[in-house]
Design an enzyme around this catalytic site. Structure first.
Site, PDB file in Angstrom:
ATOM      1  N   GLU A  97       0.943  -1.213   0.134  1.00  0.00           N
ATOM      2  CA  GLU A  97      -0.025  -0.010  -0.159  1.00  0.00           C
ATOM      3  C   GLU A  97       1.028   1.107   0.021  1.00  0.00           C
ATOM      4  O   GLU A  97       2.128   1.304   0.562  1.00  0.00           O
ATOM      5  CB  GLU A  97      -0.931   0.154   1.039  1.00  0.00           C
ATOM      6  N   ASP A  98       0.190   2.261  -0.396  1.00  0.00           N
ATOM      7  CA  ASP A  98       0.976   3.559  -0.400  1.00  0.00           C
ATOM      8  C   ASP A  98       1.033   4.216   0.968  1.00  0.00           C
ATOM      9  O   ASP A  98       2.110   4.495   1.428  1.00  0.00           O
ATOM     10  CB  ASP A  98       0.376   4.657  -1.447  1.00  0.00           C
ATOM     11  N   ASP A 101      -3.664   5.339   6.977  1.00  0.00           N
ATOM     12  CA  ASP A 101      -4.115   6.618   7.350  1.00  0.00           C
ATOM     13  C   ASP A 101      -5.016   6.463   8.490  1.00  0.00           C
ATOM     14  O   ASP A 101      -4.429   5.885   9.839  1.00  0.00           O
ATOM     15  CB  ASP A 101      -4.826   7.498   6.225  1.00  0.00           C
ATOM     16  N   PHE A 150      -1.263  16.181   4.521  1.00  0.00           N
ATOM     17  CA  PHE A 150      -1.650  15.503   3.516  1.00  0.00           C
ATOM     18  C   PHE A 150      -0.417  15.326   2.206  1.00  0.00           C
ATOM     19  O   PHE A 150      -0.104  16.401   1.831  1.00  0.00           O
ATOM     20  CB  PHE A 150      -2.624  16.251   2.587  1.00  0.00           C
ATOM     21  N   ARG A 163       0.937  12.017  -9.086  1.00  0.00           N
ATOM     22  CA  ARG A 163       1.470  10.602  -8.606  1.00  0.00           C
ATOM     23  C   ARG A 163       2.811  10.463  -9.202  1.00  0.00           C
ATOM     24  O   ARG A 163       3.495   9.268  -8.463  1.00  0.00           O
ATOM     25  CB  ARG A 163       0.242   9.541  -9.286  1.00  0.00           C
TER      26      ARG A 163
HETATM   27  P1  IMP Z   1      -7.326   4.815   5.368  1.00  0.00           P
HETATM   28  O1  IMP Z   1      -6.045   4.038   5.957  1.00  0.00           O
HETATM   29  O2  IMP Z   1      -8.611   3.769   5.219  1.00  0.00           O
HETATM   30  O3  IMP Z   1      -7.803   6.005   5.724  1.00  0.00           O
HETATM   31  O4  IMP Z   1      -7.045   5.082   3.802  1.00  0.00           O
HETATM   32  C1  IMP Z   1      -6.009   5.258   3.080  1.00  0.00           C
HETATM   33  C2  IMP Z   1      -6.113   5.530   1.804  1.00  0.00           C
HETATM   34  O5  IMP Z   1      -6.326   7.386   2.005  1.00  0.00           O
HETATM   35  C3  IMP Z   1      -4.852   5.550   1.064  1.00  0.00           C
HETATM   36  O6  IMP Z   1      -4.935   4.241   0.448  1.00  0.00           O
HETATM   37  C4  IMP Z   1      -4.837   6.832   0.035  1.00  0.00           C
HETATM   38  O7  IMP Z   1      -5.537   6.416  -1.068  1.00  0.00           O
HETATM   39  C5  IMP Z   1      -5.674   7.894   0.993  1.00  0.00           C
HETATM   40  N1  IMP Z   1      -4.796   8.828   1.483  1.00  0.00           N
HETATM   41  C6  IMP Z   1      -4.571   8.847   2.792  1.00  0.00           C
HETATM   42  N2  IMP Z   1      -3.960   9.849   3.259  1.00  0.00           N
HETATM   43  C7  IMP Z   1      -3.524  10.444   2.141  1.00  0.00           C
HETATM   44  C8  IMP Z   1      -2.456  11.534   1.931  1.00  0.00           C
HETATM   45  O8  IMP Z   1      -1.907  12.112   2.604  1.00  0.00           O
HETATM   46  N3  IMP Z   1      -2.286  11.768   0.443  1.00  0.00           N
HETATM   47  C9  IMP Z   1      -2.853  11.079  -0.355  1.00  0.00           C
HETATM   48  N4  IMP Z   1      -3.703   9.922  -0.266  1.00  0.00           N
HETATM   49  C10 IMP Z   1      -4.025   9.729   0.933  1.00  0.00           C
HETATM   50 MG    MG Z   2      -4.394   3.725  -1.470  1.00  0.00          MG
END
Ligand code: IMP
Ligand code: MG
Length: 176
Positions: A97-98, A101, A150, A163
């Site tokens: 994963e990237d 969050d 962010f 990206r």
């Molecule tokens: P979560 O952990 O379910 O809240 O979601 C994570 C997803 O939200 C990631 O896979 C990203 O696609 C997006 N995301 C969360 N923080 C960021 C950020 O700082 N920049 C860009 N995308 C983010």
């Molecule tokens: Mg993602």
């Protein structure tokens, strides 16, 4: 409003860290094959660079998910937009994963993939924002822990842009 991107992690820093994670995974999975599962689109740049730095046999697959809107969004229920091509049964799977969050997406996804009978299932993320965590997720490999800002680049987008930046940055807005 003009936009600028402030560098948080340089290309060299990111690539050096990914190399180190690749070496770690190669040690941990010695004698085995790893099956990398990329969560599109954000995880794609990271997965490619990571895969190049793994020396044990590697296979790859991709999936794409999106959050359900409205009330269910807070529960972290995600919709599979594109499912994996291949079964996970008896494979040593690492989800790539990237960023983690709130943890909602990953906790749901790991539960779902775990039901498909992999031999093992681990999570590797380039970035982690621990301050934002709402749902507990066990991260096995982390590139960098970052503050609650962010970020864009290396697969991460702001409105589908940035990206392709080879580094991690923060979008800043000028008043004029
Ligand atoms: P979560 O952990 O379910 O809240 O979601 C994570 C997803 O939200 C990631 O896979 C990203 O696609 C997006 N995301 C969360 N923080 C960021 C950020 O700082 N920049 C860009 N995308 C983010
Ligand atoms: Mg993602």
């Amino acid at each position: 409003m003009a936009e600028r991107v402030r560098v948080m992690l340089t290309e060299n820093e990111v690539n050096a860290r990914i190399k180190a994670i690749g070496e770690q995974i190669s040690r941990d999975y010695e004698g085995r094959q790893v099956h990398l599962v990329c969560v599109l689109k954000g995880g794609s740049f990271f997965m490619c660079e990571l895969a190049k730095n793994i020396t044990v046999p590697v296979s790859l697959d991709f999936m794409s998910v999106s959050s359900y809107g409205g009330d269910t969004k807070s529960s972290g229920v995600v919709k599979i937009v594109k499912d994996l091509d291949d079964p996970l049964k008896d494979k040593d799977v690492i989800v790539v994963e990237d960023i983690v969050d709130s943890g909602r997406t990953l906790s749901y996804l790991l539960e779902l993939l775990g039901q498909r009978g992999p031999k093992s299932l681990r999570l590797c993320t380039l970035l982690d924002k621990p301050d934002r965590r709402v749902v507990d997720v066990k991260v096995d490999y982390t590139g960098f822990e970052i503050p609650d800002e962010f970020v864009v680049g290396y697969g991460l987008d702001y409105d589908q842009r940035y990206r392709n930046l080879p580094y991690i940055g923060v979008v800043e807005f000028d008043e004029n």
